[in-house]
Write an enzyme that holds these catalytic residues in place. Structure first.
Site, PDB file in Angstrom:
ATOM      1  CE1 TYR A   1      25.838  56.857  42.850  1.00  0.00           C
ATOM      2  CE2 TYR A   1      24.741  57.345  41.081  1.00  0.00           C
ATOM      3  CZ  TYR A   1      25.744  56.434  41.386  1.00  0.00           C
ATOM      4  OH  TYR A   1      26.906  56.603  40.589  1.00  0.00           O
TER       5      TYR A   1
ATOM      6  NE  ARG B   1      22.880  49.256  43.605  1.00  0.00           N
ATOM      7  CZ  ARG B   1      23.235  49.456  42.102  1.00  0.00           C
ATOM      8  NH1 ARG B   1      24.476  48.513  41.554  1.00  0.00           N
ATOM      9  NH2 ARG B   1      22.671  49.915  41.269  1.00  0.00           N
TER      10      ARG B   1
ATOM     11  CE  LYS C   1      24.262  53.487  41.359  1.00  0.00           C
ATOM     12  NZ  LYS C   1      25.751  53.906  40.983  1.00  0.00           N
TER      13      LYS C   1
ATOM     14  CD  GLU D   1      33.825  49.519  42.362  1.00  0.00           C
ATOM     15  OE1 GLU D   1      32.438  48.856  41.506  1.00  0.00           O
ATOM     16  OE2 GLU D   1      33.739  50.195  43.230  1.00  0.00           O
TER      17      GLU D   1
HETATM   18  N1  PDD Z   1      27.281  53.114  37.357  1.00  0.00           N
HETATM   19  N2  PDD Z   1      30.552  50.231  40.251  1.00  0.00           N
HETATM   20  C1  PDD Z   1      30.877  51.057  40.214  1.00  0.00           C
HETATM   21  C2  PDD Z   1      31.384  51.972  41.056  1.00  0.00           C
HETATM   22  C3  PDD Z   1      30.038  52.159  39.660  1.00  0.00           C
HETATM   23  O1  PDD Z   1      28.878  53.627  39.940  1.00  0.00           O
HETATM   24  C4  PDD Z   1      28.754  51.581  39.390  1.00  0.00           C
HETATM   25  C5  PDD Z   1      27.047  52.307  38.095  1.00  0.00           C
HETATM   26  C6  PDD Z   1      28.088  50.079  39.029  1.00  0.00           C
HETATM   27  C7  PDD Z   1      28.142  49.399  37.948  1.00  0.00           C
HETATM   28  O2  PDD Z   1      26.946  49.465  38.349  1.00  0.00           O
HETATM   29  P1  PDD Z   1      24.783  48.410  37.856  1.00  0.00           P
HETATM   30  O3  PDD Z   1      25.417  47.787  36.831  1.00  0.00           O
HETATM   31  O4  PDD Z   1      24.376  48.490  38.658  1.00  0.00           O
HETATM   32  O5  PDD Z   1      24.157  49.952  36.891  1.00  0.00           O
HETATM   33  C8  PDD Z   1      29.558  49.975  39.130  1.00  0.00           C
HETATM   34  C9  PDD Z   1      26.229  54.087  37.666  1.00  0.00           C
HETATM   35  C10 PDD Z   1      25.951  53.658  36.195  1.00  0.00           C
HETATM   36  C11 PDD Z   1      26.217  55.928  37.246  1.00  0.00           C
HETATM   37  O6  PDD Z   1      26.450  56.080  38.982  1.00  0.00           O
HETATM   38  O7  PDD Z   1      26.288  56.624  36.425  1.00  0.00           O
END
Ligand code: PDD
Length: 286
Positions: A33, A52, A150, A182
């Site tokens: 996703y 990505r 992801k 993270e």
């Molecule tokens: N989550 N790390 C994890 C585990 C995440 O699920 C996310 C993003 C990020 C940050 O990635 P980005 O900057 O590309 O949004 C880091 C999204 C926002 C979600 O699951 O809602």
């Protein structure tokens, strides 16, 4: 207004949108996703999210569901149909519906399932939480070890968010072998003087699209960027801490495991990076 969502080429009222019970996303969490934020009715860093998505798909031997142009057009159409000014678009691609349950991947030519929907968040850029900052707790990182993909298997991050809620705070930061990986759904940073420290990109963490932009803007603004792991203790003793994600942009972190970070209030570096990020990304939105 009923939300209009996208399923496999169709725009439908949300209550009419369906996916098979045999879908691999539903039975096996076999899907990936992206979450793209929307500001002023435009998509933030769409190109980064699509890049990505391709990487996640290719790591799982899944074909590309359609062209990038079609994905962009679909995102824009959802924004238009749902009159979104600020919010997010969730896009999910699963390996599809093989018509039964099996651990074996179905034939490569099986049509993937593509689902997307909007989330209307009128104050996304001006979120009250950004003014007070997040309070976080640390919990062990018990996720699988390909966090760079992801995938939709979000049970443990969801449990992490619930652990935070139960503790009366905003989020959890994951810790593995003594260092922070993270946040539940965001990348984690600390600030010491002029230096911004965040874990390096490996399969330990998701390669955040917001992270890439924020580090670029930080370097342009003459901050030093150091990519390495840090401990909870180091974070508690840092000048500032913050998290980044498409859903929160740059979010100050003011407390970790009950200890205030720095002044215990959002720090100047996080505030500046948030402003820089929002200004620059708004200009580049599509
Ligand atoms: N989550 N790390 C994890 C585990 C995440 O699920 C996310 C993003 C990020 C940050 O990635 P980005 O900057 O590309 O949004 C880091 C999204 C926002 C979600 O699951 O809602």
């Amino acid at each position: 207004m009923t939300r209009t969502v996208y399923v496999n080429g169709q725009y439908l009222p949300e209550h009419e949108a369906t996916v098979s019970i045999f879908d691999r996303g539903f039975l096996m969490a076999d899907g990936v996703y992206e979450v793209t934020s929307v500001l002023d009715g435009k998509l933030i860093d769409f190109e980064g999210h699509i890049k990505r998505l391709h990487r996640s798909l290719s790591e799982l031997d899944m074909p590309r569901p359609c062209s990038d142009e079609d994905l962009l057009a679909m995102h824009r159409e959802l924004v238009r149909l749902n009159s979104i000014d600020q919010g997010m678009i969730y896009l999910q691609v699963t390996r599809g519906n093989p018509g039964d349950r099996s651990f074996v991947f179905p034939a490569a030519d099986l049509a993937p399932t593509i689902v997307a929907f909007t989330q209307d968040i009128p104050n996304l850029a001006d979120a009250p939480a950004a003014k007070t900052g997040f309070r976080v707790i640390s919990i062990p990182d018990l996720r699988w070890s390909r966090r760079d993909i992801k995938t939709v298997q979000l049970l443990y991050p969801s449990m992490g968010k619930m652990a935070a809620k139960k503790a009366g705070v905003d989020d959890s930061w994951f810790v593995e072998d003594g260092t922070v990986t993270e946040g539940t759904s965001n990348n984690a940073y600390i600030v010491k003087g002029n230096r911004i420290i965040t874990r390096q990109l490996t399969s330990d963490i998701l390669h955040g699209i917001t992270r890439a932009a924020v580090l670029r803007f930080a370097a342009e603004a003459q901050f030093e960027v150091e990519e390495r792991p840090f401990t909870i203790e180091e974070a508690q003793n840092a000048d500032e801490a913050f998290s980044t994600a498409a859903s929160i942009f740059v979010m100050p972190v003011v407390e970790i495991d009950g200890k205030p970070v720095g002044s215990g209030k959002p720090g100047p570096v996080a505030i500046r990076l948030r402003e820089l990020y929002l200004d620059e990304m708004r200009k580049a939105a599509v």
